[in-house]
Structures are given as structure tokens and as C-alpha cells.
Design a protein around this motif. Sequence first.
Motif, PDB file in Angstrom:
ATOM      1  N   VAL A 181       0.968  -1.153  -0.030  1.00 25.44           N
ATOM      2  CA  VAL A 181       0.061   0.048  -0.281  1.00 25.44           C
ATOM      3  C   VAL A 181       0.990   1.269   0.074  1.00 25.44           C
ATOM      4  O   VAL A 181       2.021   1.006   0.489  1.00 25.44           O
ATOM      5  CB  VAL A 181      -0.948   0.038   1.192  1.00 25.44           C
ATOM      6  N   ALA A 182       0.346   2.373  -0.496  1.00 22.47           N
ATOM      7  CA  ALA A 182       1.105   3.619  -0.296  1.00 22.47           C
ATOM      8  C   ALA A 182       0.511   4.362   0.929  1.00 22.47           C
ATOM      9  O   ALA A 182      -0.415   4.243   1.270  1.00 22.47           O
ATOM     10  CB  ALA A 182       0.526   4.460  -1.650  1.00 22.47           C
ATOM     11  N   ARG A 196       5.392   6.491   0.729  1.00 24.47           N
ATOM     12  CA  ARG A 196       6.218   5.489   1.032  1.00 24.47           C
ATOM     13  C   ARG A 196       5.510   4.210   0.685  1.00 24.47           C
ATOM     14  O   ARG A 196       3.977   4.327   0.833  1.00 24.47           O
ATOM     15  CB  ARG A 196       6.999   5.398   2.495  1.00 24.47           C
ATOM     16  N   THR A 197       5.885   3.026   0.336  1.00 24.28           N
ATOM     17  CA  THR A 197       5.033   1.799   0.029  1.00 24.28           C
ATOM     18  C   THR A 197       5.586   0.773   1.339  1.00 24.28           C
ATOM     19  O   THR A 197       6.848   0.735   1.600  1.00 24.28           O
ATOM     20  CB  THR A 197       5.163   1.239  -1.391  1.00 24.28           C
ATOM     21  N   ALA A 198       4.623  -0.086   1.484  1.00 24.14           N
ATOM     22  CA  ALA A 198       5.005  -1.177   2.344  1.00 24.14           C
ATOM     23  C   ALA A 198       3.909  -2.024   2.502  1.00 24.14           C
ATOM     24  O   ALA A 198       2.536  -2.004   2.057  1.00 24.14           O
ATOM     25  CB  ALA A 198       4.971  -0.601   3.964  1.00 24.14           C
ATOM     26  N   GLU A 222       4.060   2.751  10.588  1.00 21.15           N
ATOM     27  CA  GLU A 222       4.180   4.193  10.442  1.00 21.15           C
ATOM     28  C   GLU A 222       4.087   4.871   9.091  1.00 21.15           C
ATOM     29  O   GLU A 222       4.275   4.184   7.878  1.00 21.15           O
ATOM     30  CB  GLU A 222       5.790   4.703  10.740  1.00 21.15           C
ATOM     31  N   MET A 223       3.214   5.888   8.891  1.00 22.82           N
ATOM     32  CA  MET A 223       2.631   6.366   7.602  1.00 22.82           C
ATOM     33  C   MET A 223       3.326   7.377   7.104  1.00 22.82           C
ATOM     34  O   MET A 223       3.457   7.962   5.952  1.00 22.82           O
ATOM     35  CB  MET A 223       1.278   6.773   7.748  1.00 22.82           C
ATOM     36  N   SER A 239      -2.710   9.333   4.968  1.00 17.42           N
ATOM     37  CA  SER A 239      -3.446   8.581   4.004  1.00 17.42           C
ATOM     38  C   SER A 239      -2.642   7.155   3.640  1.00 17.42           C
ATOM     39  O   SER A 239      -1.625   7.025   3.871  1.00 17.42           O
ATOM     40  CB  SER A 239      -3.412   9.383   2.705  1.00 17.42           C
ATOM     41  N   VAL A 240      -3.591   6.202   3.620  1.00 19.86           N
ATOM     42  CA  VAL A 240      -2.950   4.718   3.120  1.00 19.86           C
ATOM     43  C   VAL A 240      -4.161   4.378   2.002  1.00 19.86           C
ATOM     44  O   VAL A 240      -5.259   4.482   2.110  1.00 19.86           O
ATOM     45  CB  VAL A 240      -3.030   3.913   4.196  1.00 19.86           C
TER      46      VAL A 240
END
Length: 265
Positions: A181-182, A196-198, A222-223, A239-240
Motif C-alpha cells: 500500500v502507499a 512510501r510503500t509497504a 508508520e505512515m 493517507s493509506v
Amino acid sequence: MDMTSVLPMECVSHIISLTSPRDACRLLAVSPAIRSAANSDAVWEKFLPSDYQEILSNSASSSSSLLTSLSKKELYFHLCRNPVPINNGTMSFALEKENGKKIYMIGARGLSIAWGDEPSYWIWISLPESRFAEVAELKLVWWFDVKGRIETNILSSKTTYAAYLVFKFAESRHGFERRPVALGVYIEGSDNQERRTAFLNPPANMGRLTDQDRGDGWMEIEMGEFFNENGDDGTLVCSVFDFSRYHTKRGIIIQGIELRPKNNR
């Protein structure tokens, strides 16, 4: 020489209030007189946020009656250990133990969740380990989009905040191990598009790379972070999302988005 023998107690309390909660606790062992000053409401009132009474006035009535019966020191440590529900139960408020800076969590009901009111996509459930009455469980979506908004003027100034998505997974889960996800944090109206993506549910061969167990039955990731200078930046957006139209997702349970000082800064 004990400073209380040459200075009025009010002066001693004022001096201690210019230190920190950690220093005030250390001073408890110095002498009975210093202990009395270090425990005083005058000291711990200074360690509480200046607007704490206004914040707590938005808490549930049962919480308010308990909190008003506590000394200022008791109140400080109660807020460090026990987040208080505010804003009709859609947010919680707590303090960072080291410095008294504010911690907020926006509960799932306070978030903007795409199709969150459509039972075929999301359902609302109660879990005993949640601090909120309801959390959001994803049944099935292609377009995953969750946002939290908070005004910077209610955060502690001169503080670096990190935003964390607080979540877990149901037994039946799918999709989050296949695509990342971003995640991003930005001021509304001035989005720089940096993300960031994770993986929220990393494949087994990747291990747990980015998310962490909070020790309260939930995980967090962490976002992003934000430096709150004076609280006059406007609305902070956390935001995610994953906008893939070819990969379905299900099984994530969202408690909320927490903002807390990063590394006690």
C-alpha cells in the motif's frame, strides 16, 4: 543545604515546574520538603498541556467525573496510561510520559474510509481489545482508501509527530500480501505526492519488515511524519491506499490512526 530552608515553598515548586516530569520524579527522593513541592499541583499543572481542561471537557461524562477527582500528578500519569475517549468517542487523547506532549488517535469512525458505509465492502464490529466502541473490518474491495484528518492547532507545538495506522487481520485475509500500500502524511491543499510503500501483511519469505506489534493486541505501521511548528499549518492528512483495479483485498481490521511524538521529540 535544603533549598526549602531558604526559599518559600511556592518558589521551590516553581523551580521544579521548569524542569521535566522525569526530573520532578527524581526529586521525590531528596527530602520530605522537596517531595512535597515536587508532588504539588502547582508543579504538575505546568506539565499538563495548557488546554487540557478544554480537551477533557469533550470526554465521556463518566470519565470526566473520575478525572476531576484526581490530583494534577495523578491526572498526568492517568493520561499517560489510559487514553481518554473524546469527541463523542471518535478520538482518544493521551500524554507522552517523558514530556507531557499530546497523543491523539482518530478512531475508525472518525476516519474517511471509501465505501465504509457499504456493508458489502466494510462492516463495523466491536472488539474487547479496542479502545473504541467500533472498528472497521474489510469484507472485500478493489479500491482501498483510508484517510485521517486532524487540525495541527490541537497538536503540541515544536514537535515532530509520526502517524501510525493501527490495525490487525481477521482469520480470512487476502490481497495485502500481494501488493504494497502507499502511505503518506501531508497538509491538506499542499500534497507533494511523496509516498512510501509497504506491505501490511508481508509474504512469509519477507518477514515482518515494517509493521510492529504494539503489545495491546494490535499492530502498527508508520505512515509518515510531520513537524508541527506552531500549529498554524491547517489540516494534517494521513493517507493509506491501494488503487489497484485487478487485486481484491479483504480481512484488515482498522482501529484507527494514531499521532504521537516521534522519539519523544
